[in-house]
Design a protein around this motif. Structure first.
Motif, PDB file in Angstrom:
ATOM      1  N   SER A 180       0.837  -1.192   0.000  1.00 44.85           N
ATOM      2  CA  SER A 180       0.000   0.000   0.000  1.00 44.85           C
ATOM      3  C   SER A 180       0.873   1.244   0.000  1.00 44.85           C
ATOM      4  O   SER A 180       1.909   1.293   0.658  1.00 44.85           O
ATOM      5  CB  SER A 180      -0.905   0.011   1.237  1.00 44.85           C
ATOM      6  N   ASN A 181       0.431   2.251  -0.730  1.00 46.53           N
ATOM      7  CA  ASN A 181       1.099   3.539  -0.695  1.00 46.53           C
ATOM      8  C   ASN A 181       0.601   4.404   0.457  1.00 46.53           C
ATOM      9  O   ASN A 181       1.071   5.523   0.639  1.00 46.53           O
ATOM     10  CB  ASN A 181       0.913   4.283  -2.016  1.00 46.53           C
TER      11      ASN A 181
ATOM     12  N   GLY B 201      -5.440   7.147  -0.183  1.00 45.26           N
ATOM     13  CA  GLY B 201      -6.612   6.744  -0.940  1.00 45.26           C
ATOM     14  C   GLY B 201      -7.716   7.769  -0.802  1.00 45.26           C
ATOM     15  O   GLY B 201      -7.504   8.886  -0.337  1.00 45.26           O
TER      16      GLY B 201
ATOM     17  N   GLN C 113     -11.250   3.469  -1.893  1.00 45.99           N
ATOM     18  CA  GLN C 113     -10.152   3.166  -2.805  1.00 45.99           C
ATOM     19  C   GLN C 113      -8.836   3.496  -2.134  1.00 45.99           C
ATOM     20  O   GLN C 113      -8.745   4.479  -1.402  1.00 45.99           O
ATOM     21  CB  GLN C 113     -10.255   4.010  -4.091  1.00 45.99           C
ATOM     22  N   TRP C 114      -7.814   2.680  -2.388  1.00 48.58           N
ATOM     23  CA  TRP C 114      -6.484   3.010  -1.901  1.00 48.58           C
ATOM     24  C   TRP C 114      -5.477   2.627  -2.979  1.00 48.58           C
ATOM     25  O   TRP C 114      -5.703   1.727  -3.780  1.00 48.58           O
ATOM     26  CB  TRP C 114      -6.182   2.343  -0.565  1.00 48.58           C
ATOM     27  N   TRP C 115      -4.360   3.355  -2.981  1.00 49.14           N
ATOM     28  CA  TRP C 115      -3.320   3.154  -3.979  1.00 49.14           C
ATOM     29  C   TRP C 115      -2.304   2.129  -3.484  1.00 49.14           C
ATOM     30  O   TRP C 115      -1.920   2.130  -2.325  1.00 49.14           O
ATOM     31  CB  TRP C 115      -2.631   4.480  -4.301  1.00 49.14           C
TER      32      TRP C 115
ATOM     33  N   SER D 231       0.882   2.458  -8.623  1.00 41.10           N
ATOM     34  CA  SER D 231       0.004   2.815  -9.744  1.00 41.10           C
ATOM     35  C   SER D 231      -1.286   1.997  -9.801  1.00 41.10           C
ATOM     36  O   SER D 231      -2.042   2.121 -10.760  1.00 41.10           O
ATOM     37  CB  SER D 231       0.751   2.624 -11.065  1.00 41.10           C
TER      38      SER D 231
ATOM     39  N   LEU E  96      -4.970   1.009  -8.326  1.00 42.98           N
ATOM     40  CA  LEU E  96      -6.067   1.455  -7.475  1.00 42.98           C
ATOM     41  C   LEU E  96      -6.859   0.242  -7.002  1.00 42.98           C
ATOM     42  O   LEU E  96      -7.406  -0.519  -7.806  1.00 42.98           O
ATOM     43  CB  LEU E  96      -6.990   2.409  -8.247  1.00 42.98           C
TER      44      LEU E  96
ATOM     45  N   GLN F 141      -7.502   9.694 -10.211  1.00 48.05           N
ATOM     46  CA  GLN F 141      -6.373   9.059 -10.906  1.00 48.05           C
ATOM     47  C   GLN F 141      -5.512  10.117 -11.580  1.00 48.05           C
ATOM     48  O   GLN F 141      -4.294   9.989 -11.630  1.00 48.05           O
ATOM     49  CB  GLN F 141      -6.825   7.954 -11.863  1.00 48.05           C
TER      50      GLN F 141
ATOM     51  N   TRP G 283      -3.461  11.599  -8.786  1.00 48.57           N
ATOM     52  CA  TRP G 283      -2.406  10.657  -8.408  1.00 48.57           C
ATOM     53  C   TRP G 283      -1.242  10.739  -9.391  1.00 48.57           C
ATOM     54  O   TRP G 283      -0.082  10.824  -8.991  1.00 48.57           O
ATOM     55  CB  TRP G 283      -2.969   9.233  -8.352  1.00 48.57           C
TER      56      TRP G 283
END
Length: 152
Positions: free
Chosen positions: A65-66, A69, A85-87, A91, A93, A129, A132
């Protein structure tokens, strides 16, 4: 051949609510409102439980996980959607959805009804997106810029 149920498009009100830090993920939270609907304390409580008990747990288990989100709190025409949603992996989602129709006490089974998002939620997802890409997929990823650039 039938086209199935159809709906006329009309824009919906969208507003930024807050940044919620829950476990390993910091979420930007958006309200998305069908005509005459509001985000109630019941929706906020359900979102908090859903994020803490399911979403963050899944992000931790999945790994990569980044830590960033967004969440869409969407009281729609037929029911409530909480789309989290989480990144991940820089890259990708990831998404978990909670859906409950107004006339039902039990959430819909999102495995058997594998919808991604409605057209209004997709507008926020598309904007996120882009945000991001522009703030995090650069030579100098900027967490502050990501959290402070909004889809509204």
């Amino acid at each position: 051949m039938s086209n199935g149920p159809l709906e006329l498009y009309a824009p919906r009100d969208t507003a930024f609510r807050a940044v919620w830090e829950i476990g390993v993920v910091t979420f930007k939270v958006y309200d998305l409102l069908a005509q005459g609907r509001t985000v109630t304390t019941d929706v906020i409580d359900a979102a908090d439980r859903f994020l803490r008990e399911e979403v963050v747990r899944d992000a931790e288990k999945m790994g990569d996980s980044n830590g960033l989100g967004f969440v869409i709190l969407h009281p729609g025409d037929l029911g409530v959607t909480i789309a989290a949603q989480w990144w991940s992996q820089g890259s990708v989602l990831c998404q978990r959805i909670y859906r409950r129709q107004y006339d039902d006490d039990v959430p819909l089974d999102t495995i058997r009804r594998p919808s991604v998002a409605c057209v209004w939620e997709l507008e926020i997802i598309n904007a996120e997106q882009t945000i991001w890409r522009e703030t995090m997929m650069t030579l100098r990823p900027d967490r502050f810029a990501y959290l402070n650039t909004l889809a509204t």
